[in-house]
Design an enzyme around this catalytic site. Structure first.
Site, PDB file in Angstrom:
ATOM      1  N   GLY A  18      42.381 -45.904 -71.505  1.00 41.77           N
ATOM      2  CA  GLY A  18      42.006 -45.987 -70.093  1.00 41.77           C
ATOM      3  C   GLY A  18      40.514 -46.081 -69.921  1.00 41.77           C
ATOM      4  O   GLY A  18      39.739 -45.844 -70.854  1.00 41.77           O
ATOM      5  N   GLU A  19      40.097 -46.464 -68.707  1.00 41.89           N
ATOM      6  CA  GLU A  19      38.675 -46.537 -68.408  1.00 41.89           C
ATOM      7  C   GLU A  19      38.453 -46.341 -66.917  1.00 41.89           C
ATOM      8  O   GLU A  19      39.334 -46.573 -66.097  1.00 41.89           O
ATOM      9  CB  GLU A  19      38.080 -47.867 -68.856  1.00 41.89           C
ATOM     10  CG  GLU A  19      38.695 -49.085 -68.209  1.00 41.89           C
ATOM     11  CD  GLU A  19      38.092 -50.369 -68.758  1.00 41.89           C
ATOM     12  OE1 GLU A  19      37.417 -51.059 -67.983  1.00 41.89           O
ATOM     13  OE2 GLU A  19      38.289 -50.663 -69.949  1.00 41.89           O
ATOM     14  N   GLY A  20      37.258 -45.857 -66.600  1.00 42.89           N
ATOM     15  CA  GLY A  20      36.905 -45.642 -65.204  1.00 42.89           C
ATOM     16  C   GLY A  20      35.489 -46.095 -64.942  1.00 42.89           C
ATOM     17  O   GLY A  20      34.882 -46.816 -65.741  1.00 42.89           O
ATOM     18  N   VAL A  25      38.606 -43.465 -71.834  1.00 35.79           N
ATOM     19  CA  VAL A  25      39.516 -42.459 -72.365  1.00 35.79           C
ATOM     20  C   VAL A  25      40.187 -43.016 -73.610  1.00 35.79           C
ATOM     21  O   VAL A  25      40.681 -44.151 -73.607  1.00 35.79           O
ATOM     22  CB  VAL A  25      40.581 -42.055 -71.325  1.00 35.79           C
ATOM     23  CG1 VAL A  25      41.484 -40.951 -71.901  1.00 35.79           C
ATOM     24  CG2 VAL A  25      39.925 -41.572 -70.034  1.00 35.79           C
ATOM     25  N   ASP A 133      42.635 -35.735 -55.144  1.00 40.30           N
ATOM     26  CA  ASP A 133      42.787 -37.109 -55.635  1.00 40.30           C
ATOM     27  C   ASP A 133      44.158 -37.289 -56.271  1.00 40.30           C
ATOM     28  O   ASP A 133      44.279 -37.846 -57.364  1.00 40.30           O
ATOM     29  CB  ASP A 133      41.691 -37.457 -56.642  1.00 40.30           C
ATOM     30  CG  ASP A 133      41.612 -38.973 -56.901  1.00 40.30           C
ATOM     31  OD1 ASP A 133      42.069 -39.756 -56.033  1.00 40.30           O
ATOM     32  OD2 ASP A 133      41.099 -39.368 -57.962  1.00 40.30           O
TER      33      ASP A 133
END
Length: 310
Positions: A18-20, A25, A133
């Site tokens: 994952g990425e943000g 991640v 969130d």
């Protein structure tokens, strides 16, 4: 990435998951426990003046929380160029699970997921923590233990029920924002219950209930679904709605039945959903009371731990 994990010999990277906006991640293997973990890597940049506030919030909140339905923070590591948070690894998030299945989730799974989500929220709220969130990507699922866990506490914050504080309204992904957030009003932990109600409806419908392209459109969708509360219940609500929705007058539309918006949900489920998606925050059901609703009378109680009173 190699240099990053070389400075942390306890962990061996398996792959990126994952990425943000400021973090990536990775799935990694922890040699000390022989278990897989999730490593959130935040590289230091010239623009950073210390650690991002979201990271500090997540660390401080998760260090105080310990519950089966809340993801565990296992380790915090700092290198010369990076900062890393190490979490327990879970197989899926709710978003992936709904994408993976071509058929709607079974009613028993919807009930089990919601029960555990509410258990996590009930505990967090009892510890005076708002998640702020809640969305499908932040609800994780472990296949082996059949456990659901709330994750990503970057927007979380503690609250004091004795004070009417004005917290930032720039929280929560748009489709899951409570009316009081869309209207930039003071709010409480009830915003998490609205988000959980949106997740409930989405698990049944397989699509978000109020997924508009702007805050104005989302609020207009909510008005068309539930109407506008009276000024007695929410002083100033009409003018707030007109301002946020950029309207001259409140649009008239026959209020649809909730069963039309979420077809296929049993009557007791519709009753619970109506209580979770109550526009007036003070009348919205709490997580603790929601767990005692008749909708859960036949839920598998082995799915998670006991719930907590706020």
């Amino acid at each position: 990435m190699d240099n990053f994990f070389r400075s942390m010999p306890r962990y061996k990277v398996i792959g990126k998951i994952g990425e943000g906006g400021f973090a990536n991640v990775y799935m990694a293997h922890d040699f000390s426990t022989n278990l897989n973990v999730a490593v959130k890597r935040i590289p230091f940049t010239k623009k950073m003046n210390g650690l991002p506030s979201m990271v500090l919030r997540e660390i401080s909140v998760l260090k105080e929380l310990e519950h089966e339905n809340v993801v565990r923070l296992l380790d915090v590591r700092i290198t010369s160029n990076d900062f890393a948070l190490v979490f327990e690894y879970l197989d899926y998030d709710l978003h992936r699970l709904m994408e993976r299945d071509s058929e709607p989730l079974e009613a028993r799974l919807v009930k089990g997921f919601l029960f555990q989500i509410l258990q996590g929220l009930s505990y967090c709220h009892s510890q005076k923590v708002m998640h702020r969130d809640l969305k499908p990507r932040n609800v994780l699922f472990d296949r082996a233990t059949k456990t659901v866990k709330l994750a990503d506490f970057g927007y979380a914050r503690t609250f004091d029920v004795t004070h009417d504080s004005r917290y930032s309204t720039e929280v929560t992904t748009r489709a899951y924002r409570a009316p009081e957030l869309l209207l930039r009003s003071p709010y409480s932990s009830a915003v998490d219950i609205w988000s959980a109600g949106c997740l409930f409806a989405e698990m049944v419908n397989r699509e978000p209930l109020f997924d508009g392209p702007s805050y104005a459109v989302c609020m207009t969708m909510i008005i068309r679904a539930f109407g506008v509360p009276s000024e007695t219940e929410w002083p100033g609500i009409t003018s707030q709605c007109l301002k946020v929705c950029q309207l001259q007058k409140i649009p008239y539309a026959p209020t649809p039945k909730l069963g039309d918006l979420v077809p296929g949900l049993e009557p007791e489920g519709l009753d619970l959903l109506a209580r979770m998606l109550c526009v007036v925050p003070s009348r919205r059901i709490s997580a603790y009371d929601a767990l005692r609703h008749p909708y859960f009378k036949d839920v598998d109680l082995d799915l998670g731990p006991i719930f907590f009173r706020v």
